[in-house]
Structures are given as structure tokens and as C-alpha cells.
Design an enzyme around this catalytic site. Structure first.
Site, PDB file in Angstrom:
ATOM      1  N   SER A 171       0.858  -1.201   0.000  1.00 35.58           N
ATOM      2  CA  SER A 171       0.000   0.000   0.000  1.00 35.58           C
ATOM      3  C   SER A 171       0.888   1.242   0.000  1.00 35.58           C
ATOM      4  O   SER A 171       2.036   1.192   0.472  1.00 35.58           O
ATOM      5  CB  SER A 171      -0.860   0.014   1.267  1.00 35.58           C
ATOM      6  N   TYR A 184      -1.959  -0.369  10.684  1.00 32.26           N
ATOM      7  CA  TYR A 184      -2.041  -0.833   9.288  1.00 32.26           C
ATOM      8  C   TYR A 184      -0.793  -0.387   8.517  1.00 32.26           C
ATOM      9  O   TYR A 184      -0.199  -1.159   7.773  1.00 32.26           O
ATOM     10  CB  TYR A 184      -3.305  -0.277   8.639  1.00 32.26           C
TER      11      TYR A 184
HETATM   12  P1  NDP Z   1     -11.282  -6.062  -0.253  1.00 34.80           P
HETATM   13  O1  NDP Z   1     -11.669  -5.854   1.174  1.00 34.80           O
HETATM   14  O2  NDP Z   1     -12.228  -5.651  -1.330  1.00 34.80           O
HETATM   15  O3  NDP Z   1     -10.855  -7.594  -0.483  1.00 34.80           O
HETATM   16  C1  NDP Z   1     -10.011  -8.231   0.428  1.00 34.80           C
HETATM   17  C2  NDP Z   1      -9.829  -9.673   0.003  1.00 34.80           C
HETATM   18  O4  NDP Z   1      -8.995 -10.316   0.986  1.00 34.80           O
HETATM   19  C3  NDP Z   1     -11.133 -10.426  -0.058  1.00 34.80           C
HETATM   20  O5  NDP Z   1     -11.115 -11.302  -1.156  1.00 34.80           O
HETATM   21  C4  NDP Z   1     -11.134 -11.217   1.251  1.00 34.80           C
HETATM   22  O6  NDP Z   1     -11.823 -12.431   1.066  1.00 34.80           O
HETATM   23  C5  NDP Z   1      -9.652 -11.493   1.459  1.00 34.80           C
HETATM   24  N1  NDP Z   1      -9.340 -11.712   2.872  1.00 34.80           N
HETATM   25  C6  NDP Z   1      -9.257 -10.797   3.866  1.00 34.80           C
HETATM   26  N2  NDP Z   1      -8.987 -11.398   5.037  1.00 34.80           N
HETATM   27  C7  NDP Z   1      -8.910 -12.735   4.770  1.00 34.80           C
HETATM   28  C8  NDP Z   1      -8.673 -13.885   5.566  1.00 34.80           C
HETATM   29  N3  NDP Z   1      -8.452 -13.791   6.871  1.00 34.80           N
HETATM   30  N4  NDP Z   1      -8.671 -15.088   4.963  1.00 34.80           N
HETATM   31  C9  NDP Z   1      -8.892 -15.202   3.652  1.00 34.80           C
HETATM   32  N5  NDP Z   1      -9.116 -14.148   2.826  1.00 34.80           N
HETATM   33  C10 NDP Z   1      -9.129 -12.936   3.392  1.00 34.80           C
HETATM   34  O7  NDP Z   1      -9.899  -5.294  -0.386  1.00 34.80           O
HETATM   35  P2  NDP Z   1      -9.055  -4.783  -1.661  1.00 34.80           P
HETATM   36  O8  NDP Z   1      -9.340  -5.587  -2.853  1.00 34.80           O
HETATM   37  O9  NDP Z   1      -9.208  -3.317  -1.721  1.00 34.80           O
HETATM   38  O10 NDP Z   1      -7.598  -5.049  -1.072  1.00 34.80           O
HETATM   39  C11 NDP Z   1      -6.703  -6.004  -1.594  1.00 34.80           C
HETATM   40  C12 NDP Z   1      -5.313  -5.657  -1.086  1.00 34.80           C
HETATM   41  O11 NDP Z   1      -4.995  -4.324  -1.501  1.00 34.80           O
HETATM   42  C13 NDP Z   1      -5.182  -5.676   0.445  1.00 34.80           C
HETATM   43  O12 NDP Z   1      -3.939  -6.230   0.796  1.00 34.80           O
HETATM   44  C14 NDP Z   1      -5.218  -4.191   0.823  1.00 34.80           C
HETATM   45  O13 NDP Z   1      -4.519  -3.934   2.033  1.00 34.80           O
HETATM   46  C15 NDP Z   1      -4.516  -3.584  -0.388  1.00 34.80           C
HETATM   47  N6  NDP Z   1      -4.804  -2.163  -0.589  1.00 34.80           N
HETATM   48  C16 NDP Z   1      -6.078  -1.726  -0.875  1.00 34.80           C
HETATM   49  C17 NDP Z   1      -6.313  -0.374  -1.068  1.00 34.80           C
HETATM   50  C18 NDP Z   1      -7.669   0.181  -1.369  1.00 34.80           C
HETATM   51  O14 NDP Z   1      -7.829   1.424  -1.351  1.00 34.80           O
HETATM   52  N7  NDP Z   1      -8.662  -0.636  -1.687  1.00 34.80           N
HETATM   53  C19 NDP Z   1      -5.218   0.608  -0.980  1.00 34.80           C
HETATM   54  C20 NDP Z   1      -3.938   0.037  -0.700  1.00 34.80           C
HETATM   55  C21 NDP Z   1      -3.745  -1.296  -0.511  1.00 34.80           C
HETATM   56  P3  NDP Z   1     -13.094 -12.924   1.935  1.00 34.80           P
HETATM   57  O15 NDP Z   1     -13.871 -11.734   2.338  1.00 34.80           O
HETATM   58  O16 NDP Z   1     -13.810 -13.847   0.987  1.00 34.80           O
HETATM   59  O17 NDP Z   1     -12.473 -13.651   3.060  1.00 34.80           O
END
Ligand code: NDP
Length: 295
Positions: A171, A184
Site C-alpha cells: 500500500s 495498518y
Molecule cells: P477487499 O476488502 O475488497 O478484499 C479483500 C480480500 O482479501 C477479499 O477477497 C477477502 O476475502 C480477502 N481476505 C481478507 N482477510 C482474509 C482472511 N483472513 N482469509 C482469507 N481471505 C481474506 O480489499 P481490496 O481488494 O481493496 O484489497 C486487496 C489488497 O490491496 C489488500 O492487501 C489491501 O490492504 C490492499 N490495498 C487496498 C487499497 C484500497 O484502497 N482498496 C489501498 C492500498 C492497498 P473474503 O472476504 O472472501 O475472506
């Protein structure tokens, strides 16, 4: 109706095998779709089975054969989920070429605490969530945990065989800057350091490691933690050149394209251990310098 522009990068991914963690929604879903569109076999994973089945359908609509998408449902905190992801990928597809460590989350304090007042266990939880290994409570805590370190460890022998690639999703929060909810940020700074260290070590085994560092990207990330209303408020406040010079939040494809680029040895072989910021220019802004620049 789901619509997405077709973007074939190269034939590099034809027959390649990819794992994308956190691919039930958001950046991970679009990344899985693009790999599928480019001919890869993809293991998709998360906790929400219905959302994963939707990702599978999207991948099939983008050109994948049904058997070329494999779903593993589970909490990434759990050792058995991590083992299933690797074992089932090898059993189904025979090898592993790319690991995208995308799953991650922000964990806001439920009592409105900020900064150093947030208890240690929440720092531990966010570090587990975004970086470390299986937590001691084996995933039973209210806080989600997913592991970049231990899943990577399980993947390395397979990636060594294929001379594959790892892309970690970090990030812009990893960069030094002030934040009220900074655990975070600490976890993502550690992800960047992990990327650097792994890159130097694993290139000796032929495995390339890089990270993509998104800026504000329109996904369920904020909704999940703060609600839809807050997400819409942030979007309205941020979509200005004073916050994001390009004038809009990121789209999932903005991030996914770069993940594919870094995974594609034919395009990015000489890029090792880099943290590629994809943020519409937001990290270029420094409030003090911008204030000074009016003189
Ligand atoms: P979302 O919240 O839309 O998606 C997160 C994904 O991670 C989901 O598929 C969720 O699956 C999975 N996940 C989270 N915790 C678990 C767990 N304990 N076990 C299994 N799966 C898990 O987030 P984004 O797509 O926005 O984020 C993706 C990445 O990008 C992350 O690492 C985030 O930190 C990073 N990021 C995002 C930004 C943003 O503005 N969106 C900015 C900077 C970085 P499920 O719910 O099915 O478990």
C-alpha cells in the site's frame, strides 16, 4: 452485467499456474480475471464461497475453461487453509508459476481508540493479518488473519522449480507519513521490507519478488471496515486533484494490470525487489510543500 476491456499482455501466461489470495472480491478478483483472460490456470481463495463462485463465473466469461479455475475456501490464518491452497493447486494443475499475496485488511479499533492507545493485541492482529504466520488463537479471534510469510514459505519449493514470481500487494500506506490508525501502516511497511528481503534471497533460486503499492482504490475495502456511507464520503472528498492528482480513485484494473506486468517475466524480468506505487499521483503530494509552492 459485468464488463471489462480485454487486455492481452502477451502469451506468457498461457498454461501458467497462478494463486491469487483474496480473490473473492476487489483487486484480487480482477487480478484473477486478468490471469484467466490471458490463459492461466488460477487458484482463487477467500472465506466467502458465494463471492468466489462469482469470481469463477467472471473468469469463465473472460475465456477460462471451468476446470482451469480452482476454488479454495478458508481463512488464510489457518495453517490448513494455507496447506490446502498449495496442495490443491499442485494436485489440480501440476505446478505453480505465480503467487499473488493480495489478501489483506485494515482493522479499525472498535472503541474509537487512536494511535498508541490501540491495544497491543490489535497491532499483533493487523501484523498477522497482513504479513505474518498463523496466529496463536488459530483464527478464532474476531479479527481476520491472513499470512503472507507462511504461505510464501510453502510456495517457494514449487516456484523454484518453475523460476516463478511473487507479487505482494502492499500500500502507499507503507510510506512514512502520519496516520491516526497507524498499525495498518506499520504492517504494510513491513510487507515492503519483506518484499525487499525475499527478493534478494529468492532471486538466487530464480524467483522474482516485487510489490504493488496501491493508493486509494474503489473496492469493498473501506465499506467492509467503515460502511458504505463513509466510503461515499471519502470518495467525494478524495476525487480532486488536491488529493489524487489524476482526479479519481483507482479502479481495480489499474492495480491488476501492474500485478500481471510484474508477474510476466517476458515483460519485467529485470525488475527485482521493487515497490511499484500505483496511486494516480497521490503520494507526490506533500501538504507543506504544496502550501509553500503558492509563493
Ligand atoms: P477487499 O476488502 O475488497 O478484499 C479483500 C480480500 O482479501 C477479499 O477477497 C477477502 O476475502 C480477502 N481476505 C481478507 N482477510 C482474509 C482472511 N483472513 N482469509 C482469507 N481471505 C481474506 O480489499 P481490496 O481488494 O481493496 O484489497 C486487496 C489488497 O490491496 C489488500 O492487501 C489491501 O490492504 C490492499 N490495498 C487496498 C487499497 C484500497 O484502497 N482498496 C489501498 C492500498 C492497498 P473474503 O472476504 O472472501 O475472506
Amino acid at each position: 452485467m459485468y464488463q471489462a476491456a480485454t487486455t492481452v499482455i502477451s502469451s506468457f501466461f498461457n498454461g501458467k499456474v497462478v494463486i491469487v489470495t483474496g480473490s473473492s472480491v476487489g483487486i484480487g478478483r480482477e487480478t484473477a480475471r486478468r490471469f484467466a483472460e490471458n490463459g492461466a490456470k488460477v487458484t482463487i481463495t477467500g472465506r466467502n464461497i458465494a463471492a468466489l463462485q462469482e469470481t469463477e463465473k467472471i473468469c469463465i466469461r473472460s475465456g477460462s475453461k471451468k476446470g482451469d479455475i480452482h476454488i479454495v475456501v478458508g481463512d488464510l490464518n489457518l495453517k490448513e487453509t494455507q496447506e490446502s491452497i498449495i496442495k490443491e493447486t499442485i494436485e489440480n494443475f501440476g505446478k505453480l508459476d505465480v503467487l499473488v499475496n493480495n489478501a489483506g485488511a485494515m482493522i479499525p479499533n472498535m472503541e474509537g481508540k487512536r494511535g498508541i492507545d490501540i491495544p497491543d493485541e490489535e497491532l499483533r492482529a493487523v501484523m498477522d493479518n497482513n504479513l505474518f504466520t498463523c496466529s496463536s488463537d488459530n483464527g478464532q479471534s474476531r479479527l481476520p488473519n491472513c499470512s503472507m510469510v507462511s504461505l510464501t514459505r510453502l510456495a517457494v519449493p514449487h516456484l523454484e522449480t518453475t523460476k516463478g514470481a511473487i507479487v505482494n500487494v502492499s500500500s502507499i500506506a507503507a510510506q512514512p507519513h502520519l496516520s491516526k490508525d497507524f498499525y495498518y501502516n506499520i504492517s504494510k511497511a513491513a510487507v515492503d521490507q519483506l518484499t525487499t528481503q525475499l527478493a534478494g534471497n529468492l532471486i538466487l533460486k530464480g524467483i522474482r519478488v516485487n510489490s504493488v503499492n496501491p493508493g486509494a482504490t474503489s473496492t469493498e475495502f473501506v465499506t467492509r471496515h467503515a460502511g458504505e456511507e463513509v466510503k461515499q464520503q471519502l470518495k467525494a472528498a478524495w476525487e480532486t486533484p488536491d488529493i489524487i492528482p489524476i482526479g479519481r480513485m483507482g479502479k481495480v484494473e489499474d492495480i491488476a494490470k501492474v500485478i500481471l506486468f510484474l508477474s510476466d517475466r517476458s515483460q519485467s524480468e529485470f525488475i527485482i525487489g521493487q515497490h511499484i506505487i500505483v496511486d494516480g499521483g497521490s503520494s507526490l503530494l506533500n501538504n507543506l510543500m504544496c502550501a509553500i509552492s503558492v509563493f
